[in-house]
Design a protein around this motif. Structure first.
Motif, short mmCIF file in Angstrom:
data_model
loop_
_atom_site.label_atom_id
_atom_site.label_comp_id
_atom_site.label_asym_id
_atom_site.label_seq_id
_atom_site.Cartn_x
_atom_site.Cartn_y
_atom_site.Cartn_z
N ARG A 92 0.83 -1.22 0.00
CA ARG A 92 0.00 0.00 0.00
C ARG A 92 0.85 1.26 0.00
N ASN A 93 1.87 1.31 0.85
CA ASN A 93 2.69 2.52 0.92
C ASN A 93 3.42 2.78 -0.39
N ARG A 94 3.90 1.71 -1.02
CA ARG A 94 4.60 1.88 -2.30
C ARG A 94 3.63 2.37 -3.36
N ASP A 95 2.41 1.83 -3.37
CA ASP A 95 1.41 2.26 -4.34
C ASP A 95 1.04 3.72 -4.12
N ARG A 96 0.89 4.10 -2.87
CA ARG A 96 0.53 5.48 -2.57
C ARG A 96 1.64 6.43 -2.96
N GLN A 97 2.89 6.02 -2.76
CA GLN A 97 4.03 6.86 -3.12
C GLN A 97 4.10 7.04 -4.64
N SER A 98 3.90 5.95 -5.38
CA SER A 98 3.96 6.06 -6.85
C SER A 98 2.81 6.93 -7.36
N ALA A 99 1.64 6.83 -6.73
CA ALA A 99 0.51 7.68 -7.13
C ALA A 99 0.83 9.15 -6.85
N ALA A 100 1.47 9.42 -5.73
CA ALA A 100 1.85 10.80 -5.40
C ALA A 100 2.89 11.32 -6.39
N ASP A 101 3.82 10.47 -6.79
CA ASP A 101 4.83 10.87 -7.77
C ASP A 101 4.19 11.19 -9.11
N GLN A 102 3.24 10.36 -9.53
CA GLN A 102 2.55 10.61 -10.80
C GLN A 102 1.76 11.91 -10.75
N LYS A 103 1.13 12.18 -9.63
CA LYS A 103 0.36 13.41 -9.49
C LYS A 103 1.27 14.63 -9.54
N ALA A 104 2.42 14.54 -8.86
CA ALA A 104 3.37 15.65 -8.85
C ALA A 104 3.89 15.91 -10.26
N GLU A 105 4.16 14.85 -11.01
CA GLU A 105 4.63 15.01 -12.39
C GLU A 105 3.56 15.66 -13.25
N LEU A 106 2.32 15.25 -13.08
CA LEU A 106 1.23 15.83 -13.85
C LEU A 106 1.05 17.32 -13.53
N VAL A 107 1.13 17.67 -12.26
CA VAL A 107 0.99 19.07 -11.86
C VAL A 107 2.13 19.89 -12.45
N ARG A 108 3.34 19.34 -12.43
CA ARG A 108 4.49 20.06 -12.99
C ARG A 108 4.29 20.31 -14.48
N LYS A 109 3.82 19.31 -15.22
CA LYS A 109 3.60 19.48 -16.66
C LYS A 109 2.52 20.52 -16.93
N MET A 110 1.45 20.49 -16.12
CA MET A 110 0.36 21.45 -16.32
C MET A 110 0.85 22.88 -16.07
N ARG A 111 1.69 23.04 -15.04
CA ARG A 111 2.22 24.38 -14.75
C ARG A 111 3.12 24.87 -15.87
N GLU A 112 3.93 23.96 -16.43
CA GLU A 112 4.79 24.35 -17.55
C GLU A 112 3.97 24.79 -18.74
N LYS A 113 2.90 24.06 -19.04
CA LYS A 113 2.03 24.43 -20.16
C LYS A 113 1.38 25.78 -19.91
N ALA A 114 0.95 26.01 -18.67
CA ALA A 114 0.30 27.29 -18.34
C ALA A 114 1.29 28.44 -18.49
N ARG A 115 2.54 28.23 -18.05
CA ARG A 115 3.56 29.28 -18.20
C ARG A 115 3.86 29.55 -19.67
N ALA A 116 3.94 28.48 -20.47
CA ALA A 116 4.21 28.65 -21.90
C ALA A 116 3.07 29.40 -22.57
N ALA A 117 1.84 29.07 -22.23
CA ALA A 117 0.69 29.75 -22.81
C ALA A 117 0.65 31.21 -22.38
N GLU A 118 0.98 31.44 -21.12
CA GLU A 118 1.00 32.81 -20.62
C GLU A 118 2.09 33.63 -21.30
#
Length: 71
Positions: free
Chosen positions: A33-59
């Protein structure tokens, strides 16, 4: 023949024996469970980072377009 349908004694499952699950595993608190939760958190952090980069590029593209339109 037994009529028990307990998770650790399933009737009619076939295919050999089934691993006995602890109470924690049945409640999704198993050893992975802890490993699964950590990988899910990592995926979410990566997704947020990509979205912020796209928003900065669009801005930045929007600001560049505004600068050229004013000139």
């Amino acid at each position: 023949m037994t009529d028990s349908k307990n998770i650790n004694n399933p009737v009619g499952q076939g295919g050999g024996q089934r691993k006995k699950q602890s109470r924690a595993e049945r409640q999704n608190n198993g050893p992975y469970r802890n490993r699964d939760r950590q990988s899910a958190a990592d995926q979410k952090a990566e997704l947020v980072r990509k979205m912020r980069e796209k928003a900065r590029a669009a801005e930045a593209a929007g600001q560049a377009g505004d600068d050229t339109a004013q000139s």
